[in-house]
Design an enzyme around this catalytic site. Sequence first.
Site, mmCIF file in Angstrom:
data_model
loop_
_atom_site.group_PDB
_atom_site.id
_atom_site.type_symbol
_atom_site.label_atom_id
_atom_site.label_comp_id
_atom_site.label_asym_id
_atom_site.label_seq_id
_atom_site.Cartn_x
_atom_site.Cartn_y
_atom_site.Cartn_z
ATOM 1 N N ASP A 45 0.986 -1.389 0.184
ATOM 2 C CA ASP A 45 0.174 -0.398 0.208
ATOM 3 C C ASP A 45 1.346 0.888 -0.013
ATOM 4 O O ASP A 45 0.531 2.289 0.525
ATOM 5 C CB ASP A 45 -0.608 0.365 1.598
ATOM 6 C CG ASP A 45 -1.686 -1.188 1.735
ATOM 7 O OD1 ASP A 45 -2.598 -2.071 0.005
ATOM 8 O OD2 ASP A 45 -1.486 -2.587 2.503
ATOM 9 N N LYS B 99 2.257 2.078 -5.585
ATOM 10 C CA LYS B 99 2.520 2.043 -6.157
ATOM 11 C C LYS B 99 1.904 1.728 -8.018
ATOM 12 O O LYS B 99 2.457 2.465 -8.164
ATOM 13 C CB LYS B 99 3.234 0.306 -6.220
ATOM 14 C CG LYS B 99 3.876 -0.173 -4.874
ATOM 15 C CD LYS B 99 4.297 -1.656 -5.008
ATOM 16 C CE LYS B 99 3.209 -2.596 -4.238
ATOM 17 N NZ LYS B 99 2.755 -2.332 -2.366
ATOM 18 N N ALA C 52 -3.623 -8.198 -3.582
ATOM 19 C CA ALA C 52 -3.293 -7.004 -4.017
ATOM 20 C C ALA C 52 -4.368 -5.522 -4.597
ATOM 21 O O ALA C 52 -5.626 -6.194 -5.271
ATOM 22 C CB ALA C 52 -2.030 -6.807 -5.187
ATOM 23 N N GLY C 53 -4.449 -4.812 -4.119
ATOM 24 C CA GLY C 53 -4.922 -3.258 -4.423
ATOM 25 C C GLY C 53 -4.439 -1.977 -5.638
ATOM 26 O O GLY C 53 -3.831 -1.049 -3.987
ATOM 27 N N HIS C 54 -4.171 -2.028 -6.738
ATOM 28 C CA HIS C 54 -3.326 -1.048 -6.754
ATOM 29 C C HIS C 54 -4.417 0.550 -7.146
ATOM 30 O O HIS C 54 -5.337 -0.085 -7.982
ATOM 31 C CB HIS C 54 -2.443 -1.688 -8.009
ATOM 32 C CG HIS C 54 -1.493 -2.316 -7.167
ATOM 33 N ND1 HIS C 54 -0.657 -2.596 -8.328
ATOM 34 C CD2 HIS C 54 -0.777 -2.221 -6.550
ATOM 35 C CE1 HIS C 54 0.032 -3.626 -7.982
ATOM 36 N NE2 HIS C 54 -0.242 -2.618 -6.393
ATOM 37 N N GLN D 80 1.846 -5.898 -3.589
ATOM 38 C CA GLN D 80 2.567 -5.691 -1.915
ATOM 39 C C GLN D 80 4.204 -5.516 -1.352
ATOM 40 O O GLN D 80 4.183 -4.496 -2.279
ATOM 41 C CB GLN D 80 2.369 -7.959 -1.040
ATOM 42 C CG GLN D 80 0.793 -7.845 -1.260
ATOM 43 C CD GLN D 80 1.019 -9.137 -2.502
ATOM 44 O OE1 GLN D 80 1.939 -9.928 -3.656
ATOM 45 N NE2 GLN D 80 -0.022 -9.145 -3.153
ATOM 46 N N THR E 149 -9.782 -5.710 0.694
ATOM 47 C CA THR E 149 -10.453 -5.712 2.015
ATOM 48 C C THR E 149 -11.839 -4.366 2.661
ATOM 49 O O THR E 149 -12.490 -4.782 3.350
ATOM 50 C CB THR E 149 -9.862 -6.620 3.393
ATOM 51 O OG1 THR E 149 -8.568 -5.733 3.702
ATOM 52 C CG2 THR E 149 -8.977 -7.609 2.343
ATOM 53 N N GLY E 150 -11.307 -3.064 2.328
ATOM 54 C CA GLY E 150 -11.413 -2.584 3.272
ATOM 55 C C GLY E 150 -11.106 -1.745 4.683
ATOM 56 O O GLY E 150 -11.772 -1.004 5.568
ATOM 57 N N ARG F 128 -6.155 0.386 8.007
ATOM 58 C CA ARG F 128 -4.874 0.267 7.839
ATOM 59 C C ARG F 128 -4.310 0.393 9.143
ATOM 60 O O ARG F 128 -4.473 1.746 9.788
ATOM 61 C CB ARG F 128 -3.530 0.932 7.000
ATOM 62 C CG ARG F 128 -4.309 0.458 5.409
ATOM 63 C CD ARG F 128 -3.662 0.782 4.143
ATOM 64 N NE ARG F 128 -4.209 0.293 2.815
ATOM 65 C CZ ARG F 128 -4.521 1.025 2.147
ATOM 66 N NH1 ARG F 128 -4.265 2.168 2.239
ATOM 67 N NH2 ARG F 128 -4.893 0.612 1.125
ATOM 68 N N ASP G 147 2.165 14.779 0.838
ATOM 69 C CA ASP G 147 1.186 15.576 1.289
ATOM 70 C C ASP G 147 0.621 15.465 2.617
ATOM 71 O O ASP G 147 0.179 15.662 3.641
ATOM 72 C CB ASP G 147 0.255 16.398 0.606
ATOM 73 C CG ASP G 147 -0.128 14.141 0.008
ATOM 74 O OD1 ASP G 147 0.185 13.670 -0.526
ATOM 75 O OD2 ASP G 147 -1.986 14.257 0.494
HETATM 76 P P1 IMP Z 1 -2.558 -13.142 1.897
HETATM 77 O O1 IMP Z 1 -1.137 -12.463 1.042
HETATM 78 O O2 IMP Z 1 -4.290 -12.884 1.502
HETATM 79 O O3 IMP Z 1 -2.171 -14.155 2.223
HETATM 80 O O4 IMP Z 1 -2.222 -12.047 3.485
HETATM 81 C C1 IMP Z 1 -1.319 -12.212 3.844
HETATM 82 C C2 IMP Z 1 -0.636 -11.556 4.974
HETATM 83 O O5 IMP Z 1 -0.025 -10.030 3.244
HETATM 84 C C3 IMP Z 1 -2.083 -9.980 5.629
HETATM 85 O O6 IMP Z 1 -1.395 -9.398 6.283
HETATM 86 C C4 IMP Z 1 -2.943 -9.099 4.548
HETATM 87 O O7 IMP Z 1 -3.174 -8.187 4.706
HETATM 88 C C5 IMP Z 1 -1.255 -8.859 3.446
HETATM 89 N N1 IMP Z 1 -1.136 -7.964 2.207
HETATM 90 C C6 IMP Z 1 -1.631 -9.358 0.949
HETATM 91 N N2 IMP Z 1 -1.487 -7.958 0.000
HETATM 92 C C7 IMP Z 1 -1.068 -7.349 -0.206
HETATM 93 C C8 IMP Z 1 -1.958 -5.919 0.001
HETATM 94 O O8 IMP Z 1 -1.738 -5.266 -1.434
HETATM 95 N N3 IMP Z 1 -1.195 -5.137 0.498
HETATM 96 C C9 IMP Z 1 -1.262 -4.737 1.466
HETATM 97 N N4 IMP Z 1 -1.235 -5.914 2.532
HETATM 98 C C10 IMP Z 1 -1.428 -6.991 1.833
#
Ligand code: IMP
Length: 430
Positions: A17, A20, A43-45, A228, A305-306, A309, A337
Amino acid sequence: MSGKKNVDLLVGAQWGDEGKGKVVDMLGSDVDVFVRFQGGANAGHTVISDGQKVVFHLLPSGMLYSGKLCVLGNGLVIDPEQFLAETNELFQRGQDKARLAVSPHAHVVMPYHRMLDKLQEEARGKGRKIGTTGRGIGPCYVDKYSRSGLRIEDLIDPDVLRERLTYILEEKNQIFTKLYNQKPLPFDEVYEPARKWGEAIAPYVDDIRAILRKAVDEGQHVLLEGAQAALLDIDHGTYPYVTSSSTSAAGAFTGTGLAPNDLTRVIAVVKAYTTRVGEGAFPTEDFEEAGEKLRANGGEFGATTGRPRRCGWLDIPALKYSMELNGADVIALTKLDVLTGMGGIKVCVAYEKDGEKISTWPTDYRVLDNLKPVYETLPGWDDDITNCKTFEELPANAQSYVKYIEEKLKTPVMLIGVGADRNQTINRGM
Ligand code: IMP
């Protein structure tokens, strides 16, 4: 095209997060091929382009650009439903299908992987949960390495799919019924949708290694887009609170078939403060007002996942480790910022544990627990920086913060994010 290699690798330097997606999007106009090489729809870009917000989970962020090739490498675990949903949305916006290539060797995230992800998390119970995204990532990589996975090439061949799924599902159903007290999954309920996914994905499947080889040798600008981040790496991260793929630089080679000497530059994306989703060590987490303020100002809620953080200050020893691990050549510093109006800005320069000073990132999770950060406090700034176009336009204290990071990490900060939009970026020569 010169024939000189031009391959950038972009990696997250913290726990994900870092923003990227925005950096990829920002560099994108100059890129010919965008590649994802590990992870999946965990991932969530988020990319904000011309005021429009788009979130990618699986596709490379470069999909927003027209006429560029986007590649999903063999190192990915692909959830076909997510893939089809994301592609359909983009094609409805008028994007061209011919630009997307998927490796036949990428693994398929099946519904039973998502079910197992949730069941395993529940079974871990309080104190041992990883806090996964529930997207089936871990169980899918387990199957890959135990050689009982389905690859995209299996999905697109109905006979092979039937044959392999019969055997795989028998084993999964034993686990569901005997270990987790669940109902077995009927074969047809898994096979029929999977066969259809295979049909829909088949037109995209191609020899991505050969495509990338040619692109690199022709001197095309290739951008390898890490998902990640380094501290979530399966080997080098805060195990077991990590994801299941190789998120640091090395994963780019196994995940594509490119070679280490193809790489010309590593860009580490560093957020101006630190966040983490899920469980695991986070020495600079701030549980007070500052943490709340960073969350609110930075909009720090998971794109996948909403979940809110966890927020805190920059951690220099963790970042030094990350720079070494990734061989970072330059830094893209994001969300500067968000620090506006924070008052004094704390930066962790070492830790204390049991009266002992620790100045490097401890990789032993037993040491990582209950570390007390040692902070230096830098003066903050109150002026709005979201319209700054050059480094010199930043308030003096914001400039000093950037210089401090460069000195501590011995790496130049080439991009500075000062707002969410593609245009709100100071480019110092990338
Ligand atoms: P998984 O990848 O769903 O197995 O999650 C394992 C760990 O990686 C957890 O702590 C997630 O919150 C974290 N995680 C997985 N993908 C992301 C991402 O894109 N951003 C931030 N944390 C992530």
